[in-house]
Design a protein around this motif. Structure first.
Motif, PDB file in Angstrom:
ATOM      1  N   VAL A   1      48.098  53.429  73.926  1.00 28.52           N
ATOM      2  CA  VAL A   1      47.369  54.359  74.668  1.00 28.52           C
ATOM      3  C   VAL A   1      47.688  55.681  74.499  1.00 28.52           C
ATOM      4  O   VAL A   1      46.860  56.432  74.581  1.00 28.52           O
ATOM      5  N   TRP A   2      49.056  55.907  74.435  1.00 30.93           N
ATOM      6  CA  TRP A   2      49.553  57.237  73.932  1.00 30.93           C
ATOM      7  C   TRP A   2      48.646  57.730  72.695  1.00 30.93           C
ATOM      8  O   TRP A   2      48.149  58.731  72.777  1.00 30.93           O
ATOM      9  N   ILE A   3      48.686  57.155  71.764  1.00 28.92           N
ATOM     10  CA  ILE A   3      47.895  57.651  70.407  1.00 28.92           C
ATOM     11  C   ILE A   3      46.414  57.760  70.783  1.00 28.92           C
ATOM     12  O   ILE A   3      45.782  58.800  70.445  1.00 28.92           O
ATOM     13  N   GLU A   4      45.868  56.839  71.274  1.00 31.02           N
ATOM     14  CA  GLU A   4      44.361  56.935  71.880  1.00 31.02           C
ATOM     15  C   GLU A   4      44.220  58.182  72.683  1.00 31.02           C
ATOM     16  O   GLU A   4      43.289  59.046  72.354  1.00 31.02           O
ATOM     17  N   ALA A   5      45.004  58.449  73.644  1.00 25.29           N
ATOM     18  CA  ALA A   5      44.942  59.493  74.454  1.00 25.29           C
ATOM     19  C   ALA A   5      45.266  60.806  73.550  1.00 25.29           C
ATOM     20  O   ALA A   5      44.470  62.067  73.799  1.00 25.29           O
TER      21      ALA A   5
ATOM     22  N   ARG B   1      46.405  48.275  73.790  1.00 21.08           N
ATOM     23  CA  ARG B   1      46.853  48.158  75.086  1.00 21.08           C
ATOM     24  C   ARG B   1      48.404  48.610  75.397  1.00 21.08           C
ATOM     25  O   ARG B   1      48.789  48.794  76.372  1.00 21.08           O
ATOM     26  N   CYS B   2      49.193  48.445  74.344  1.00 21.74           N
ATOM     27  CA  CYS B   2      50.574  48.677  74.579  1.00 21.74           C
ATOM     28  C   CYS B   2      50.643  50.227  74.750  1.00 21.74           C
ATOM     29  O   CYS B   2      49.844  51.020  74.528  1.00 21.74           O
ATOM     30  N   HIS B   3      51.885  50.771  75.317  1.00 24.32           N
ATOM     31  CA  HIS B   3      52.233  51.785  75.565  1.00 24.32           C
ATOM     32  C   HIS B   3      51.777  52.741  74.460  1.00 24.32           C
ATOM     33  O   HIS B   3      50.982  53.766  74.576  1.00 24.32           O
TER      34      HIS B   3
ATOM     35  N   ASP C   1      61.550  28.409  75.927  1.00 20.59           N
ATOM     36  CA  ASP C   1      61.481  28.522  77.280  1.00 20.59           C
ATOM     37  C   ASP C   1      62.143  29.462  78.006  1.00 20.59           C
ATOM     38  O   ASP C   1      62.003  29.519  79.422  1.00 20.59           O
ATOM     39  N   SER C   2      62.433  30.699  77.234  1.00 20.34           N
ATOM     40  CA  SER C   2      62.921  31.912  78.090  1.00 20.34           C
ATOM     41  C   SER C   2      62.089  32.359  78.992  1.00 20.34           C
ATOM     42  O   SER C   2      60.598  32.182  78.588  1.00 20.34           O
ATOM     43  N   ILE C   3      62.672  32.956  79.823  1.00 17.68           N
ATOM     44  CA  ILE C   3      61.536  33.609  81.012  1.00 17.68           C
ATOM     45  C   ILE C   3      61.392  34.950  80.263  1.00 17.68           C
ATOM     46  O   ILE C   3      60.398  35.807  80.907  1.00 17.68           O
ATOM     47  N   ILE C   4      61.939  35.600  79.306  1.00 18.51           N
ATOM     48  CA  ILE C   4      61.340  36.894  78.932  1.00 18.51           C
ATOM     49  C   ILE C   4      60.127  36.615  78.219  1.00 18.51           C
ATOM     50  O   ILE C   4      59.894  35.791  77.578  1.00 18.51           O
ATOM     51  N   GLU C   5      59.317  37.832  78.662  1.00 21.59           N
ATOM     52  CA  GLU C   5      58.147  37.577  78.257  1.00 21.59           C
ATOM     53  C   GLU C   5      57.884  38.282  77.053  1.00 21.59           C
ATOM     54  O   GLU C   5      58.439  39.298  76.542  1.00 21.59           O
ATOM     55  N   TRP C   6      56.490  37.975  76.138  1.00 23.45           N
ATOM     56  CA  TRP C   6      56.400  38.823  74.895  1.00 23.45           C
ATOM     57  C   TRP C   6      55.955  40.271  75.464  1.00 23.45           C
ATOM     58  O   TRP C   6      55.217  40.380  76.308  1.00 23.45           O
ATOM     59  N   PRO C   7      56.310  41.445  74.650  1.00 21.87           N
ATOM     60  CA  PRO C   7      55.825  42.659  75.173  1.00 21.87           C
ATOM     61  C   PRO C   7      54.291  42.619  74.862  1.00 21.87           C
ATOM     62  O   PRO C   7      53.626  41.698  74.496  1.00 21.87           O
ATOM     63  N   ILE C   8      53.598  43.535  75.205  1.00 18.98           N
ATOM     64  CA  ILE C   8      52.064  43.692  74.882  1.00 18.98           C
ATOM     65  C   ILE C   8      51.619  43.742  73.546  1.00 18.98           C
ATOM     66  O   ILE C   8      52.105  44.567  72.880  1.00 18.98           O
ATOM     67  N   MET C   9      51.028  42.715  73.009  1.00 19.04           N
ATOM     68  CA  MET C   9      50.897  42.742  71.616  1.00 19.04           C
ATOM     69  C   MET C   9      49.717  43.398  70.984  1.00 19.04           C
ATOM     70  O   MET C   9      49.434  43.675  69.909  1.00 19.04           O
ATOM     71  N   ASP C  10      48.700  43.329  72.224  1.00 21.76           N
ATOM     72  CA  ASP C  10      47.635  44.385  71.741  1.00 21.76           C
ATOM     73  C   ASP C  10      47.745  45.690  71.340  1.00 21.76           C
ATOM     74  O   ASP C  10      48.428  46.449  72.148  1.00 21.76           O
TER      75      ASP C  10
END
Lengths: 317, 1178
Positions: free
Chosen positions: B1093-1097, B1088-1090, B1076-1085
């Protein structure tokens, strides 16, 4: 004691017969403006069966109620077959009419039909409802709304003439429609279901025989005959429907086997029922008239319209 | 013939073989031959064979017969089924039990099914012309027979309807078939013919007739009916089953005939359309009844009428004669009767006299009184047994003697004289005497009645004496006299009523107390005294108690004859008869008005205003609490109105208190007149009144009442001949909209009244409870802040701003804090919004500026040269005096460098009045030399416009972007964009909310060197700042990063490195955290993660070598595949397996790091680099 009362009754009868036949000779026939509608056809049936001899009653066939009212106004007709609201319309135009006979009562013939996915009137709130620009359509919708605790303001009303109802529905231009036979059957075939009909508002939508009030006294005897001839024809219709169907099919423009179908949803009030409806003590018709006036279709104030007695039971046999 | 024999032989065989009784049953079907037998047989034989097919083990035999033969067969029960015309069917039905029609025939004519028939009335064209029905009279008519419907009944009925006497018609019957009718006409045996419909057409079809030969009379033009017709229509022929047919067979036959469709070969062979469900034959029956055809040929009632018409004179004469005879007979009988009655009466009288004599004798002796009879001379003629005991002698000793023989002579003489007196006066005398009885010596008070006895000629024949014992009555009378005395003389009112409460007696005291005379109230109901002060429930309870325990006591307010109300102490008891039924009620009461009045006065003083007699505040409150219930029940509002008279004081001052008091009394009266009966008007004191209005449905309704009051009070008051003019100011609040206690409500009404006064008096004002609450709360906070400002509870904290590349601390931001004595340190969000847009906000803002300037100079004295930035509220900035005041403040410290003061203007605040604010900012920058920063940049609507319009020196990137830029590529892009924009417009840029080393590195990689945030230092009090400054050690990694000249590839790879590591760290942190932690999962996609996006660019821009990028992409995919697997396992709560998978994740992590390292090492494809611009991912 008993035979004596019978005797007086016979004497009285004799007297009446003599006096009625005595008056008859002098009079010109009464002219009734009418147009084709199942409820009105007993008048013609009566004539076909010689219950209403032509020397006493002549019919003026018109295309519509409007023309009937026009004939009355121009003095070309003495009486006309109309719906209650048309009587009120005529009165609002200064034509004083008195209802002397209720010819039929709509008990389901007028229907509010909605799209299949609309189960109740509440779901129609804010939606479009097509209907004829007539008081009957509005009255039915008003009554339906009243039953559902709503008002006419809750809907978008779209005037559509009856001949366009089925096509209009097929094109899906309205969410509900107020219609009547034969258009109603066609609409139902295109998908839709009845969520309210006139059988749920008893004794409200009525077709009547109305007479120019100023002619009542002069035509009193003829009117008696007219009304009793109507009831004879109505009785014939009910007891020998086969014969009646053949006789009426021509004017109603359907094969004789389909004539009876036209009377679905119509109640045909007999003499007793008429006596009840037209009794001075029965407020039903006046109340319906008031309901119609409250729809606000006629510009004349309610008191003016209902100040004079709307109907009379004196011609009922 | 041969087959017939064989058939019969077989039949016999079957009959005699036991157990093989499959013999076919034979059914006989009678058919009415309306046409020649052979014609019908030829057609209907097909029905026979059809039915045999359809009904197993059945033989059908057709019998085509004339009507009378058919009738005979039915009579003799020979048929099982009959197919006949409706007329015959009705006839049969009335005679025999039938199971009803199985079906009704549907004929076929020109492919047109017809199930109705009628009659045709016709003549031959060459015969005598006949046009109308009326002309049929006197003509010879041919008809097939009386039993025919179409051929007889239908035409006859038509004639009957046309008013033709059908019995006088000349009809000849031809017999079946209908063809014969035509034959008769042809042969000249008849002029007119009746046949059923379709008969003529069939003859024509068979070539026996041409339709041109005939004329139809009374032709009915029914467009839909295919036959010639002259009459009404009736249902076609019924197919009838007779009762002896088993139901199963009947059912089979019925279904067989109903199955005959028009297309069925059998239908076609017979030449019909088929059969339909049985029709209603009522019209046939009705017309038969009307015509009086058999079996309805009984004489109708109407013939009475005819008798009358023919013999009316005779009947009347007969009736009169019989009436006369009847009257005569009655008279005679009556006289006879009365004679007999008289005779009976005489006998009766005689018997009666005898009986009466006997009665008298018995009465005489049984009578309890003393009875004696003397002759006029005083000689006893008779006496009864009581007199015997009085005399002490037997009757026989007394009779025949005088009193002198029994009692002392002096007394006897007295008696005799008195007796003679009675006889002389011829009048009865009554006297009371005490008699002593000789038998036992007891004494009785006797009432002696002496009456002369008169004979038939009115002469005196004797003296009757009666002595009645009235001893007990005497005592009772005495007691009664005493009671009466008490009743008459007591001071308490007494009222006696019967059980229905009707007054039967009252005493004089009643008269004194109530004022009513005895005769006024006798027969009345005590309710005439009712004052109306007691409720009906009060009386109900009284009666209930009276009926149950027979007694009631209490205090009652009644009304006397003069209409005055008085109080009485009343006790009522019921008097019962011997059966326990209540007979009377006795009410005894005394007037306690005076004591009651004293009590009332006391209560009045406690609850009412002495001057005006209006309820006082206490009673008002009481009434209010009662009214609350009513209001809740009825869902209505209560209006509480506070009225203060305008211009009352001058009246008091100029005319004296007495006049003032009278005016107040008049005001009270007018107020009472203006409200309803159940409303309360109260005087609170002085010239203040309060109203409690019940049952208010709307504000409008309340206003109408108030309008009325205002109007009434503005009318002149005439007191002692002077007219006084006053008016009123009214404040009103409506309960329960204003849901408060009565005191608060009165206060609210008072406030509203005060507003009305301020607004110019002579008006009312409605209290606005909601507005009041918000305003009150805001006001409260404002008051507190104001107090805090003056009490020096406000203070400034300072948060350092640094250059991350150099480690230099170049400034601080001043942040407002409230050192609340109770709540402790309070952040500005808790109080600044409450004072926004107020004068106080400006005041606080001025304080902050002055404080900051003072701090600048203080630190400058300590050798600390710093920029202090202060936040300026929009409202503050818009003050016309802003620039001049700032100039004034700066002038206080002339040695100060104004550039060290920075005004932070919220980006959103500049929206307010663009032009004005731009002018202000320009003036501050150019005239005063202070610097300006756009705060929270990026959150506004048109950041770009603002950046262009305002010559702000610095742009502050909002911390919300900074905090999320490591996680969210979108935020990253915004930050990158703002930095780029600032560079393009030559503005300095500073990032707020730098919380970690990574934030700093990322910003450095993007080219933003200035920063502020918890990752550097928290805000601190001014006194702590110099210490902090001394201790401050810049972050080494930042310095290192900035120290080196970075290639574009290096910078870009650093971003990749940072965000990837951040992702990894966050992923691990989330794994370790509780569910139940408030820490969210990082963007799993992956895309769409940094990194994605970097690699695509990177692939799009082709800045890096394809092989490097491809390895990077593969490593990234592998890494994400691992992470996703762990994520899935984690979601399924497979924690152990998730841990096991960590190894391969770590391997993939390492692979990513090396792939990023090779990017970092690579020389960029310089062809693709646009000089000076390296924004975006690459």
């Amino acid at each position: 004691m008993k035979p004596l009362t019978h005797l007086t009754q016979y004497l009285l009868l004799l007297f009446l017969i003599v006096s009625v036949t005595a008056c008859e000779g002098e009079k010109t026939p009464i002219r009734v403006a009418t147009h084709v509608w199942p409820g009105y056809e007993f008048l013609h049936l009566g004539q076909a069966l010689a219950y209403l001899p032509q020397q006493n009653v002549t019919f003026i066939d018109t295309g519509s109620a409007t023309q009937c009212i026009e004939r009355l106004k121009q003095g070309q007709a003495d009486a006309a077959t109309l719906t209650l609201d048309e009587v009120l319309l005529a009165r609002s135009q200064g034509l004083d009419l008195t209802i002397i006979l209720v010819m039929d009562i709509s008990v389901g013939a007028d229907q509010l039909i909605a799209r299949k996915d609309i189960a109740s009137l509440q779901q129609l709130k804010g939606k479009t409802i097509a209907l004829e620009q007539s008081a009957v359509g509005r009255l039915l919708l008003a009554k339906a709304s009243e039953a559902a605790g709503m008002t006419l303001q809750d809907f978008k009303l779209l005037p559509v003439t009856i001949d366009q109802h089925a096509e209009f529905w097929r094109q899906g231009q309205a969410d509900a429609i107020v219609s009547y036979e034969p258009a109603a059957s066609q609409i139902l075939r295109h998908g839709g279901h009845v969520i309210f009909d006139s059988s749920q508002v008893p004794e409200t939508i009525v077709d009547v025989l109305a007479v120019r009030t100023d002619l009542i006294e002069d035509h009193s005897a003829m009117l008696h005959q007219l009304v009793s001839g109507f009831f004879k024809a109505q009785k014939h219709f009910l007891t020998n429907p086969q014969d009646a169907s053949y006789r009426m099919s021509d004017r109603l423009d359907v094969p004789s086997r389909d004539v009876m179908n036209l009377y679905q949803g119509l109640e045909l009030p007999g003499i007793e029922h008429n006596k009840k409806l037209l009794a001075a003590s029965n407020p039903q018709l006046t109340e319906v008239a008031r309901d119609i006036l409250q729809l606000g279709l006629f510009p004349v104030p309610e008191q003016d319209m209902l100040s004079k007695q709307l109907y009379s039971d004196r011609f009922l046999p | 013939m041969k087959t017939g024999v064989l058939k019969h032989g077989l039949l016999l065989l079957f009959l005699f073989l036991p157990g093989l009784s499959l013999a076919a049953e034979t059914f006989h079907l009678g058919i009415f031959a309306y046409r020649p037998v052979e014609v019908i047989e030829k057609r209907w034989q097909y029905l026979e064979s059809y039915l045999e097919q359809q009904v197993p083990n059945a033989d059908f035999v057709l019998h085509i017969l004339e009507l009378d033969e058919l009738e005979q067969g039915v009579q003799q029960n020979r048929f099982d089924f009959v197919f006949t015309n409706p007329r015959h069917f009705i006839q049969m039905r009335s005679k025999y039990p039938l199971s009803g029609a199985l079906g009704t025939l549907v004929r076929l004519e020109n492919d047109h099914p017809v199930s109705a028939l009628g009659g045709v009335i016709f003549t031959l064209k060459n015969g005598q012309p006949v046009k109308t029905l009326a002309e049929l009279e006197g003509k010879r008519i041919a008809a097939p027979g009386e039993g025919f419907l179409g051929g007889y009944q239908a035409p006859i009925y038509e004639l009957y309807q046309a008013g033709i006497n059908t019995s006088a018609l000349d009809i000849v019957f031809t017999g079946s078939p209908h063809d014969k009718v035509v034959q008769y006409l042809r042969e000249g045996k008849a002029d007119v013919g009746f046949v059923r419909t379709s008969a003529l057409e069939q003859m024509a079809a068979e070539g026996k007739l041409s339709l041109d030969e005939i004329d139809i009379i009374n032709e009915q033009r029914l467009s839909d009916y295919p036959f010639l017709i002259s009459t009404r229509l009736y249902p076609e022929w019924p197919f009838v089953a007779l009762p002896k047919v088993r139901e199963s067979t009947a059912r089979r036959v019925a279904s067989a005939i109903l199955a005959l469709e028009p297309s069925h070969p059998v239908s076609q062979q017979i030449g019909i359309s088929g059969f339909t469900v049985p029709a209603d034959y009522l019209p046939v029956e009705l017309s038969m009844r009307e015509l009086g055809l058999p079996p309805f040929d009984v004489e109708p009632d109407v013939s009475l009428m005819q008798i009358w018409q023919q013999h009316s004179g005779l009947i009347i004469a007969l009736l009169l004669a019989s009436g006369l005879i009847l009257v005569l007979l009655l008279v005679i009988a009556r006289q006879n009767y009365s004679l007999r009655l008289s005779e009976q009466k005489v006998t009766q009288y005689l018997k009666e006299i005898e009986k009466r004599h006997q009665f008298l004798r018995s009465t005489f002796s049984a009578i309890p009184d003393l009875v004696w009879i003397k002759d006029p001379q005083g000689i006893y003629l008779d006496c009864n047994s009581r007199y015997e005991s009085f005399m002490g002698k037997s009757r026989y000793d007394i009779l025949g003697q005088t009193d002198h023989d029994h009692i002392p002579s002096q007394r006897a003489s007295q008696v005799h004289i008195h007796d003679q007196e009675v006889l002389r006066l011829r009048l009865p005398s009554i006297q009371e005497e005490v008699y002593r009885f000789e038998s036992d010596g007891h004494e009785e008070v006797l009432e002696i009645i002496k009456t002369p006895i008169l004979g038939a000629d009115n002469e005196i024949i004797g003296l009757l004496g009666i002595g009645r014992d009235i001893t007990s009555r005497k005592y009772a009378e005495e007691e009664l006299r005493l009671s009466r005395e008490v009743f008459e003389n007591t001071l308490e009112g007494i009222m006696i009523t019967d059980r229905d409460g009707i007054i039967v007696d009252v005493n004089p005291a009643f008269n004194k107390i109530t004022g009513y005379q005895r005769e006024d109230v006798l027969g009345q109901n005590p309710s005439i005294l009712n004052s109306g002060r007691q409720t009906p429930a009060f009386y109900d309870e009284m009666w209930r108690q009276l009926k149950s325990i027979g007694f009631w006591k209490g205090e009652v307010w009644n009304r006397n004859k003069n209409g005055e109300i008085y109080a009485e102490q009343l006790s009522i008891s019921s008097l019962k008869d011997e059966f326990g039924n209540i007979e009377f009620f006795v009410g005894i009461f005394s007037d306690i008005t005076r004591s009651k009045e004293q009590q009332e006065q006391l209560s009045m003083m406690a609850h009412y205003d002495v001057l005006t007699a209006l309820p006082n505040r206490a009673l008002f409150a009481d009434r209010f609490s009662q009214a609350i219930m009513h209001s809740k029940r009825n869902q209505t509002l209560l209006a509480i109105c506070f009225i203060d008279l305008d211009n009352f004081k001058p009246v008091n001052d100029n005319f004296g208190h007495e006049t003032g008091d009278q005016l107040l009394v008049e005001v009270a009266k007018r107020l009472l007149d203006s409200v309803r009966g159940d409303d309360t008007v109260s005087r609170l004191g002085g010239d203040e009144f309060a109203l409690l209005l019940n049952d208010i449905n709307s504000e409008k309704e309340c206003m109408r009442t108030l309008d009325r009051i205002l109007h009434k009070l503005e009318m002149p008051f005439v007191i002692n001949g002077h007219s006084h003019y006053i008016s009123a100011s009214i404040g009103t609040t409506l309960y329960p909209r204003d849901d408060e206690d009565v005191d608060t409500l009165l206060r609210h009404a008072d406030q509203a009244m005060y507003q009305a006064k301020i607004a110019g008096k002579h008006r009312y004002n409605l209290f606005d409870s909601h507005h009041d609450k918000v305003v009150t709360e805001k006001q409260l906070v404002q008051d507190q802040v104001k107090k805090a400002l003056y009490a020096d509870e406000l203070t400034l904290f300072y948060q350092p701003k640094i250059n991350m590349g150099t480690g230099e601390v170049f400034g601080v931001e001043a942040l407002l804090r409230w050192q609340h004595p109770e709540k402790g340190l309070t952040p500005p969000l808790n109080f600044l919004p409450q004072i926004s847009n107020t004068e106080l906000e400006v005041e606080v803002g001025e304080w902050v500026i002055n404080q900051a300037i003072r701090q600048l100079s203080e630190w400058a004295a300590q050798g600390i040269e710093m920029e202090i930035s202060v936040n300026i509220a929009s409202h503050h900035l818009q003050q016309a005096s802003f620039v001049s005041r700032l100039a004034y403040s700066l002038d206080e410290y002339p040695q100060l460098n104004p550039r060290h003061l920075q005004l932070e203007v919220l980006e959103s605040s500049v929206l307010a009045d663009l032009k004005k604010i731009r002018e202000t900012i320009d003036a501050c920058q150019n005239r005063l030399g202070v610097s300006v920063a756009l705060d929270d940049f990026g959150t506004g609507y048109s950041s770009l416009t603002h950046l262009r319009s305002f010559s702000a020196d610095t742009v502050k990137i909002d911390k919300s972007f900074i905090q999320d830029m490591l996680d969210d590529p979108n935020d990253y892009v915004i930050v990158d964009g703002v930095i780029g924009l600032a560079e393009s417009f030559s503005r300095k840029v500073i990032a707020e909310g730098v919380e970690s080393r990574q934030h700093g590195l990322m910003l450095l990689a993007m080219g933003c060197h200035r920063a502020q945030g918890f990752g550097i230092a928290r805000p601190m009090p001014a006194r702590e700042f110099p210490g902090w400054l001394k201790r401050y050690r810049p972050e080494q990694s930042w310095l290192d990063y900035a120290a080196k000249t970075r290639s574009l590839a290096d910078n870009k790879s650093t971003l990749l490195n940072l965000t990837f590591k951040h992702w990894h760290a966050r992923f691990l942190a989330r794994l370790d955290a509780t569910a139940d932690s408030i820490i969210e999962w990082p963007i799993m996609d992956t895309s769409r993660c940094h990194c994605g996006v970097w690699i695509e660019a990177g692939q799009k821009e082709q800045l890096f070598k394809a092989s490097t990028l491809s390895e990077l992409s593969l490593a990234h995919d592998a890494y994400h595949a691992n992470a996703s697997e762990i994520f899935a396992l984690y979601q399924e709560k497979e924690v152990d397996r998730a841990r096991q998978a960590m190894d391969s994740l770590n391997q993939a992590y390492q692979r990513m790091l090396s792939a990023i390292a090779s990017c970092q090492a690579e020389d960029l494809n310089t062809d693709k680099v646009v000089a000076g611009y390296s924004r975006g991912y690459l």
